[in-house]
Write an enzyme that holds these catalytic residues in place. Structure first.
Site, mmCIF file in Angstrom:
data_model
loop_
_atom_site.group_PDB
_atom_site.id
_atom_site.type_symbol
_atom_site.label_atom_id
_atom_site.label_comp_id
_atom_site.label_asym_id
_atom_site.label_seq_id
_atom_site.Cartn_x
_atom_site.Cartn_y
_atom_site.Cartn_z
ATOM 1 N N GLU A 139 -5.906 -8.030 -1.460
ATOM 2 C CA GLU A 139 -6.601 -8.049 -0.166
ATOM 3 C C GLU A 139 -8.054 -7.660 -0.382
ATOM 4 O OE1 GLU A 139 -4.936 -5.549 2.938
ATOM 5 O OE2 GLU A 139 -2.907 -6.171 2.425
ATOM 6 N N GLU A 179 0.796 -1.236 0.000
ATOM 7 C CA GLU A 179 0.000 0.000 0.000
ATOM 8 C C GLU A 179 0.832 1.293 0.000
ATOM 9 O OE1 GLU A 179 -4.105 -1.594 1.867
ATOM 10 O OE2 GLU A 179 -2.781 -0.688 3.294
HETATM 11 C C1 BGP Z 1 -4.747 -3.091 4.791
HETATM 12 C C2 BGP Z 1 -3.424 -3.629 5.273
HETATM 13 C C3 BGP Z 1 -3.524 -4.882 6.056
HETATM 14 C C4 BGP Z 1 -4.799 -5.118 6.810
HETATM 15 C C5 BGP Z 1 -6.032 -4.515 6.212
HETATM 16 C C6 BGP Z 1 -7.232 -4.416 7.129
HETATM 17 O O1 BGP Z 1 -4.651 -1.724 4.655
HETATM 18 O O2 BGP Z 1 -2.564 -3.889 4.195
HETATM 19 O O3 BGP Z 1 -2.341 -5.017 6.785
HETATM 20 O O4 BGP Z 1 -4.708 -5.151 8.139
HETATM 21 O O5 BGP Z 1 -5.806 -3.243 5.686
HETATM 22 O O6 BGP Z 1 -7.046 -3.377 8.036
HETATM 23 P P1 BGP Z 1 -7.348 -3.513 9.574
HETATM 24 O O7 BGP Z 1 -6.573 -4.691 10.030
HETATM 25 O O8 BGP Z 1 -6.916 -2.276 10.186
HETATM 26 O O9 BGP Z 1 -8.805 -3.720 9.657
#
Ligand code: BGP
Length: 489
Positions: A385, A191
């Site tokens: 993701e 990201e």
């Molecule tokens: C993305 C990241 C992840 C992940 C996901 C969900 O931005 O790459 O590492 O954690 O978001 O976010 P969160 O865990 O804060 O809900």
């Protein structure tokens, strides 16, 4: 009727990040890293504005002096370090084709500055990749997913410094030389655009550890990451021509908050700021509008001789992005504002439902995202993701009935399918995450994303035992039918 929309070797995967799963923060010769100092913030304090994601120099000093006063969940992760064999077996039984994971930099170079890598750290990843191979799972590896040796942060302020570029290239060369026969797909940084929102997790930089203005710091870090990425890709191709390299964007789909032209302008601006990064990764050049932006915002990129050539040489082979939600862009009286990746903008989309964390649930946004990216770059795309954070509950009969997660993923996969029918070249879909893990932004364990329930709470209480949820059996059917059977498990 089986339509066979998904390509034959489609990568049905699931994603993770070392700092959110491994735990074992002080084992195997690992050094301390930035995420070891991200504390859990009680919900009541969060409402009062306590930050959950970034750390300042002042806070870091306090955490180092009095660690016993705080709860640092990323030091525990979900105990993958000790349970990776069990986890990869469960992934294989689900039929997972690919597993996205990341490397902890401080496991390989504990402070970042050593000349010789830590063999124990390398051996750990060797074993993980061997286990993946044994179970028929393709590893997709992110070199840097939000963790930095803490020494790089305190001494160099992360990617503020050009020296960090070369420390990172050293790490990458070590990884590529060691693992090139085991890992084909490499994502350099997670990201890239999150730096605008949070330079500490994204680039290892603290906003009070610098002489620079906040804007200069963010863009300088982003520039150094772009450079590091290009240099690594160039080195990687010398090591093994068959390797494939990707970028990674946090792709929120931006809608104007109203039909006002100004809101449309703000939306265009948000997209442009993301495109600045990705144009450079794909084409090795900066878009035309950045000159005016840099000059008016008094930002000076630290470009040195040969950098531009390096950027042109080290371009990516495939494009990856995370997708969770869409956001609304609104123009403020003060003018265009750099506010990309703020997932909870002040306007709410009245046509959408929201997760418990106020992230808008917008499956059609995924189709829009895929088109925006493919239409601009014409590179193979990987959704790296996608998932729903939710409070799960183990029922008295010992099951977890996460139908809301099934619904979320089903609706997104349907839109993915539409995009493939539209002609977008997507070669994989990775859910977030394979099991419950520590949340990146809030450090909670109770914000669960997995197909596998992990018995642990926000304070680390629990057995860490694994329990497949209803969604586990559902995704198994999805994979077995190559995306054609999306009906309930
Ligand atoms: C993305 C990241 C992840 C992940 C996901 C969900 O931005 O790459 O590492 O954690 O978001 O976010 P969160 O865990 O804060 O809900």
């Amino acid at each position: 009727m089986n339509e066979n929309v998904f390509p034959k070797n489609f990568l049905w995967g699931s994603s993770s990040a070392s700092n959110q799963i491994e735990g074992a923060w002080n084992e195997g010769g690992k050094g301390l890293e930035t995420t070891d100092f991200v504390k859990y913030v009680e919900v009541s304090d969060r409402a009062a504005g306590e930050t959950t994601f970034s750390v300042t120099k002042k806070q870091l000093e306090e955490y180092r002096t009095h660690p016993e006063k705080y709860n640092f969940p990323k030091r525990r992760g979900n105990d993958f370090y000790h349970r990776y064999k069990e986890d990869i077996k469960l992934m294989a039984e689900m039929g997972l084709k690919a597993f996205r994971m990341s490397i902890s930099w401080a496991r390989i170079y504990p402070t970042g500055f050593e000349k010789i890598p830590n063999e124990e750290g390398l051996a750990f990843y060797d074993q993980v990749f061997d286990e993946c191979k044994k179970q028929g799972i393709e590893p997709v590896v992110t070199m840097s997913h939000y963790d930095f040796p803490i020494e790089i942060t305190t001494k160099l302020n992360g990617f503020e410094s050009r020296e960090t570029v070369f420390l990172f290239v050293k790490l990458a060369k070590t990884l590529l030389e060691r693992f090139h026969s085991k890992v084909k797909y490499w994502i350099i940084f997670n990201e890239c655009n999150m730096v605008f929102h949070a330079p500490y997790p994204c680039c290892g930089a603290m906003i009070d550890n610098t002489e620079l203005s906040e804007m200069q710091l963010k863009f300088q870090c982003a520039y150094h990451q772009l450079l590091a990425s290009a240099l690594v890709i160039d080195e990687g191709r010398k090591i093994d021509k068959t390797l494939l390299f990707g970028n990674m964007l946090s792709k929120s789909v931006y809608y104007p908050a109203t039909t006002k032209p100004e809101d449309n302008l703000q939306q265009q601006f948000d997209i442009a700021m993301d495109n600045w990064l990705t144009d450079t990764q794909v084409w090795g050049t900066f878009p035309y509008y950045m000159n005016r932006f840099f000059s008016e915002a008094k930002i000076k990129l630290p470009i040195m001789c040969n950098d531009l050539e390096a950027l042109r040489k080290g371009t990516i082979d495939f494009f990856t992005f995370s997708y969770y939600c869409s956001v609304l862009c609104n123009y403020e009286e003060t003018g265009l504002k750099l506010h990309t990746t703020d997932l909870t903008s002040k306007y709410k989309n009245e046509y959408l439902k929201f997760s418990k964390w106020e992230w808008a649930i917008d499956p059609i946004g995924l189709r829009i995202a895929l088109h925006q990216i493919y239409d601009r770059y014409h590179l193979p795309v990987l959704v790296s993701e996608c998932g729903l954070g939710a409070y799960d509950k183990v029922e008295v009969d010992g099951t977890v009935k996460d139908d809301y997660r099934i619904d979320y993923l089903k609706e997104h996969i349907l839109q993915l399918k539409e995009s493939i029918k539209d002609g977008v070249d997507v070669f994989g879909f990775f859910t977030w995450s394979y099991a419950d893990i520590v949340s990146q932004t809030t450090s909670e364990f109770s914000k669960r994303y997995g197909f596998i329930y992990v018995d642990c709470d926000d304070y680390g209480h629990g057995t860490f035992e694994r329990l497949p949820k209803k969604s586990y059996f559902w995704y198994k059917k999805v994979i077995a039918s190559n995306g054609e059977n999306l009906d309930e498990a």
